[in-house]
Design a protein around this motif. Structure first.
Motif, PDB file in Angstrom:
ATOM      1  N   GLY A  72     -35.089  53.218  20.458  1.00 14.94           N
ATOM      2  CA  GLY A  72     -34.501  54.143  21.417  1.00 14.94           C
ATOM      3  C   GLY A  72     -35.517  55.115  21.990  1.00 14.94           C
ATOM      4  O   GLY A  72     -35.510  55.417  23.190  1.00 14.94           O
ATOM      5  N   ILE A  73     -36.416  55.601  21.143  1.00  7.59           N
ATOM      6  CA  ILE A  73     -37.460  56.520  21.607  1.00  7.59           C
ATOM      7  C   ILE A  73     -38.407  55.793  22.562  1.00  7.59           C
ATOM      8  O   ILE A  73     -38.820  56.340  23.593  1.00  7.59           O
ATOM      9  CB  ILE A  73     -38.224  57.114  20.411  1.00  7.59           C
ATOM     10  N   ILE A 133     -37.660  53.256  24.459  1.00  9.36           N
ATOM     11  CA  ILE A 133     -36.916  53.056  25.706  1.00  9.36           C
ATOM     12  C   ILE A 133     -36.934  54.325  26.555  1.00  9.36           C
ATOM     13  O   ILE A 133     -37.108  54.273  27.782  1.00  9.36           O
ATOM     14  CB  ILE A 133     -35.475  52.626  25.405  1.00  9.36           C
ATOM     15  N   SER A 134     -36.772  55.475  25.909  1.00  7.04           N
ATOM     16  CA  SER A 134     -36.717  56.726  26.670  1.00  7.04           C
ATOM     17  C   SER A 134     -38.044  57.023  27.366  1.00  7.04           C
ATOM     18  O   SER A 134     -38.070  57.725  28.384  1.00  7.04           O
ATOM     19  CB  SER A 134     -36.324  57.891  25.757  1.00  7.04           C
ATOM     20  N   ASP A 135     -39.134  56.501  26.822  1.00  5.37           N
ATOM     21  CA  ASP A 135     -40.440  56.698  27.462  1.00  5.37           C
ATOM     22  C   ASP A 135     -40.578  55.848  28.728  1.00  5.37           C
ATOM     23  O   ASP A 135     -41.093  56.321  29.745  1.00  5.37           O
ATOM     24  CB  ASP A 135     -41.572  56.349  26.487  1.00  5.37           C
ATOM     25  N   ASN A 136     -40.121  54.600  28.645  1.00  2.60           N
ATOM     26  CA  ASN A 136     -40.271  53.666  29.774  1.00  2.60           C
ATOM     27  C   ASN A 136     -38.988  52.858  29.977  1.00  2.60           C
ATOM     28  O   ASN A 136     -38.934  51.664  29.671  1.00  2.60           O
ATOM     29  CB  ASN A 136     -41.447  52.710  29.531  1.00  2.60           C
ATOM     30  N   PRO A 137     -37.925  53.497  30.463  1.00  4.21           N
ATOM     31  CA  PRO A 137     -36.653  52.777  30.608  1.00  4.21           C
ATOM     32  C   PRO A 137     -36.748  51.613  31.587  1.00  4.21           C
ATOM     33  O   PRO A 137     -37.315  51.740  32.671  1.00  4.21           O
ATOM     34  CB  PRO A 137     -35.698  53.855  31.134  1.00  4.21           C
ATOM     35  N   GLY A 138     -36.252  50.450  31.162  1.00  2.00           N
ATOM     36  CA  GLY A 138     -36.190  49.279  32.023  1.00  2.00           C
ATOM     37  C   GLY A 138     -37.446  48.450  32.039  1.00  2.00           C
ATOM     38  O   GLY A 138     -37.414  47.283  32.451  1.00  2.00           O
ATOM     39  N   THR A 139     -38.564  49.018  31.619  1.00  2.00           N
ATOM     40  CA  THR A 139     -39.838  48.287  31.683  1.00  2.00           C
ATOM     41  C   THR A 139     -40.409  48.053  30.292  1.00  2.00           C
ATOM     42  O   THR A 139     -41.619  48.047  30.101  1.00  2.00           O
ATOM     43  CB  THR A 139     -40.862  49.061  32.542  1.00  2.00           C
ATOM     44  N   ASN A 140     -39.534  47.857  29.317  1.00  2.00           N
ATOM     45  CA  ASN A 140     -39.950  47.624  27.938  1.00  2.00           C
ATOM     46  C   ASN A 140     -39.322  46.325  27.441  1.00  2.00           C
ATOM     47  O   ASN A 140     -38.539  45.695  28.144  1.00  2.00           O
ATOM     48  CB  ASN A 140     -39.533  48.800  27.050  1.00  2.00           C
ATOM     49  N   ALA A 141     -39.703  45.951  26.237  1.00  2.00           N
ATOM     50  CA  ALA A 141     -39.193  44.699  25.669  1.00  2.00           C
ATOM     51  C   ALA A 141     -37.758  44.829  25.168  1.00  2.00           C
ATOM     52  O   ALA A 141     -37.145  43.830  24.794  1.00  2.00           O
ATOM     53  CB  ALA A 141     -40.100  44.246  24.524  1.00  2.00           C
ATOM     54  N   PHE A 142     -37.227  46.055  25.158  1.00  2.00           N
ATOM     55  CA  PHE A 142     -35.901  46.287  24.594  1.00  2.00           C
ATOM     56  C   PHE A 142     -34.857  46.467  25.696  1.00  2.00           C
ATOM     57  O   PHE A 142     -34.132  47.461  25.737  1.00  2.00           O
ATOM     58  CB  PHE A 142     -35.929  47.520  23.684  1.00  2.00           C
ATOM     59  N   ASN A 143     -34.806  45.496  26.599  1.00  2.00           N
ATOM     60  CA  ASN A 143     -33.835  45.585  27.685  1.00  2.00           C
ATOM     61  C   ASN A 143     -33.091  44.256  27.818  1.00  2.00           C
ATOM     62  O   ASN A 143     -33.692  43.257  28.236  1.00  2.00           O
ATOM     63  CB  ASN A 143     -34.527  45.933  28.997  1.00  2.00           C
ATOM     64  N   PRO A 144     -31.800  44.215  27.425  1.00  2.00           N
ATOM     65  CA  PRO A 144     -31.022  45.356  26.952  1.00  2.00           C
ATOM     66  C   PRO A 144     -31.299  45.657  25.482  1.00  2.00           C
ATOM     67  O   PRO A 144     -31.854  44.819  24.765  1.00  2.00           O
ATOM     68  CB  PRO A 144     -29.580  44.847  27.111  1.00  2.00           C
ATOM     69  N   ILE A 145     -30.890  46.849  25.046  1.00  2.00           N
ATOM     70  CA  ILE A 145     -30.819  47.126  23.612  1.00  2.00           C
ATOM     71  C   ILE A 145     -29.350  47.056  23.226  1.00  2.00           C
ATOM     72  O   ILE A 145     -28.487  47.626  23.908  1.00  2.00           O
ATOM     73  CB  ILE A 145     -31.435  48.480  23.238  1.00  2.00           C
TER      74      ILE A 145
END
Length: 471
Positions: A155-156, A158-170
Motif C-alpha cells: 500500500g505504501i 502504491i501511494s508513491d506511484n499510483p497506477g505505475t507499479n506492479a501492484f495494479n490492481p491490489i
C-alpha cells in the motif's frame, strides 16, 4: 475578581496537570476546557459535554483538586458549566482532527449520451467529486504486524506511484474486522497527500451496484455512469464479493476496470475471499483481479494486538494499565474491530459508573462481550491431558517445584484453560496449585510469545489441543 485572574489560576493548574499525565491525555481531555469565572475560592470551568465531565470526574478529579488547592487554598472548589463555548473550542478527539480531503473539479459533459465523437466533448460542466475518504483511516494508525505486513508495505509503494507499479490492481482480502477498509482508505489518503492532483474515489460495492441500477432505470443515464467512473485516477471498491450473482453490474465494472487499467489508473479492491474462492463472478473479471497483487489480512497475533491496544488508547487519551492491555489482548483475539469496541465499552463503563479502569472491570466486561463455546472443557481435564502428554505426575504438576519441564507444562495448561474455559484468571490460578491471577497472566503471555518464536513449542500446544478437542 478580574477576568484575567480565572484564566491565570486555571493555566497554573494546567501546568501541574500536564506534568503528571500523558501528553495525549492532556491534549484530549484538558485542552478543550476553558475557565470562565472565579468567585472567591470557586473556579468555574466550561466543558463540552456531560460525558466529558463524567470522564474528568472519574479519572482526574484528585489531580485537579490538588492543583486547585495549591492555587486557591484548602477551601478551593470546582464547578462545571456544560456547554460548547464555540465551534472552534468544541471537543475534537485526535481521530477527528484531520483536514478534509477533496478532489479538484473535473470536466464532465452535460449530455454525454448525445456525443457523436467521444474525442469531441461539447458543453463541459465542472464536477466536484467527493473522494469519500476518512482522513482518520491512515497509515500512521494502521498498526503493522505479521498479519498485514505484505499488504501494508504494498500500500505504501502504491501511494508513491499510483497506477505505475506492479501492484495494479491490489486485491486485499480477509475476514471481517481485520482492517481491509482501513488499509484501502489509508492508501487513498496517502495518495491525496503525495499526489493532490489525482482524482481519488472510495465507494462500496453495494453503493456502486445501487448507482448502476439507478443509471439503468433512467433513459440514457448508463453512459453518464460509465463516463463518470472512467474519469477516476484511483478507484477504491470495497467488498467486491457483493458483485456475485449480478451480471449487469459485473459487466459495467469490467468495462470501467479495463478502461482505467489501460490508462495506468490505480485500482484498489477489497473482499472477504481470495479471487480464487469467489463464486458467481465472470471469469474475465476474476482473471483481472489476479493481474496485480492479492494480499491477505489475517487475525492479529498477540504482539500486534498489544500494539493496537496501546495505539488506540493513546489516540483516545486513555491510560490503560499494562495488565489490562495484556488481558484484553489475550481474550479478544478474533479481529481488530472487536478490540477497538472493547476499549470503547471499557471507557464507557468506567466513566458512567465512576470507576477506575482496572483488571477486574476488564474481566467483568469481556466475559459479557466475548462469546465462546467452552462448556465441554474443564481446568482439571486440561491439566490431566497436559500431564499425560508430558508424562508428568499430577501431584508434582500442582506442587511448587520450579523445574523447567514442570513450569512449562503448567504454563501451557494455564494458557489452554484461559482459551478454552470460561473461568477467571483467579480461578485458573487457584486450581493450578494456588497461584494468583498475575502468575496466570504471565504464563499466558509467555506461551503466546513462545508459540510465535519456537516451532517445537508451538507443536506441543497444537498436539495437546488436538487431544482435547472432541473428534
Amino acid at each position: 475578581m478580574s477576568e484575567a485572574l480565572h484564566n491565570k489560576v486555571w493555566n497554573n493548574c494546567l501546568h501541574i496537570i500536564k506534568d503528571n499525565i500523558q501528553q495525549q491525555s492532556f491534549k484530549t481531555w484538558f485542552e478543550p476546557i476553558k475557565a470562565i469565572k472565579l468567585s472567591g475560592s470557586v473556579l468555574t470551568i466550561a466543558v463540552p459535554s456531560l460525558f466529558f465531565m463524567d470522564f474528568i470526574e472519574a479519572h482526574y478529579l484528585d489531580l485537579i483538586s490538588k492543583a486547585l488547592k495549591r492555587e486557591l487554598g484548602k477551601d478551593a472548589k470546582l464547578e462545571y458549566n456544560v456547554k460548547v463555548i464555540s465551534e472552534e473550542d468544541s471537543l475534537k478527539l485526535p481521530q477527528n482532527n484531520s483536514q478534509e480531503i477533496t478532489n479538484k473539479s473535473v470536466p464532465f459533459p452535460n449530455q454525454a449520451s448525445q456525443i457523436a465523437n467521444p474525442f469531441v466533448i461539447p458543453g463541459l460542466r465542472q464536477l466536484q467529486i467527493d473522494p469519500q475518504l476518512n482522513p482518520n483511516c491512515n497509515f500512521s494508525n494502521f498498526i503493522e504486524g505479521d498479519c498485514n505486513r505484505l499488504a501494508r508495505s504494498a500500500g505504501i509503494t502504491i501511494s508513491d506511484n499510483p497506477g505505475t507499479n506492479a501492484f495494479n490492481p491490489i486485491f486485499l482480502y480477509g475476514g471481517s474486522g481485520l482492517g481491509k477498509t482501513h488499509l484501502a482508505q489509508a492508501i487513498g489518503v496517502a495518495i491525496k497527500e503525495k499526489h493532490p492532483e489525482k482524482i481519488v474515489l472510495y465507494v462500496s460495492a453495494h453503493r456502486f451496484q445501487t448507482q448502476y441500477m439507478d443509471a439503468v432505470n433512467v433513459k440514457n443515464k448508463l453512459t453518464d455512469f460509465l463516463h463518470f467512473y472512467q474519469m477516476i485516477d484511483v478507484l477504491i471498491i470495497d467488498d467486491v464479493h457483493e458483485f456475485s450473482g449480478k451480471p449487469g453490474t459485473q459487466n459495467a465494472f469490467f468495462h470501467i476496470f479495463s478502461h482505467l487499467h489501460n490508462l495506468s489508473k490505480q485500482l484498489i479492491l477489497t473482499s472477504d475471499k481470495a479471487p480464487v474462492d469467489l463464486q458467481d463472478l465472470e471469469q474475465r473479471l476474476l482473471s483481472r483481479f489476479k493481474w496485480g497483487l492479492s494480499a491477505e489480512l489475517l487475525p492479529p497475533d498477540y504482539q500486534t494486538r498489544i500494539a493496537i491496544l496501546k495505539s488506540k488508547s493513546y489516540n483516545d487519551g486513555i491510560e490503560l494499565p499494562d495488565e489490562v492491555i495484556s488481558y484484553i489482548a489475550s481474550r479478544v483475539t478474533t479481529n481488530i474491530r472487536e478490540i477497538e469496541g472493547t476499549i470503547v465499552s471499557l471507557l464507557a463503563q468506567a466513566t458512567l459508573n465512576h470507576k477506575p479502569i482496572t483488571l477486574g472491570l476488564a474481566e467483568s466486561l469481556i466475559e459479557k462481550l466475548v462469546s465462546r463455546q467452552r462448556t465441554e472443557y474443564s481446568i482439571a481435564g486440561i491439566q490431566k491431558t497436559v500431564c499425560d502428554y508430558f508424562k508428568i505426575n499430577p501431584e508434582l504438576f500442582l506442587s511448587g517445584s520450579r523445574k523447567r519441564e514442570l513450569v512449562q507444562a503448567r504454563q501451557i495448561a494455564m494458557y489452554l484453560s484461559r482459551n478454552l474455559t470460561n473461568n477467571s484468571l483467579a480461578t485458573i490460578g487457584t486450581k493450578t496449585g494456588g497461584r494468583d491471577h498475575a502468575t496466570v497472566l504471565h504464563a499466558y503471555n509467555t506461551v503466546c510469545d513462545l508459540i510465535d518464536t519456537d516451532r517445537s513449542f508451538k507443536k506441543y500446544v497444537q498436539d495437546i489441543e488436538k487431544q482435547l478437542k472432541p473428534s
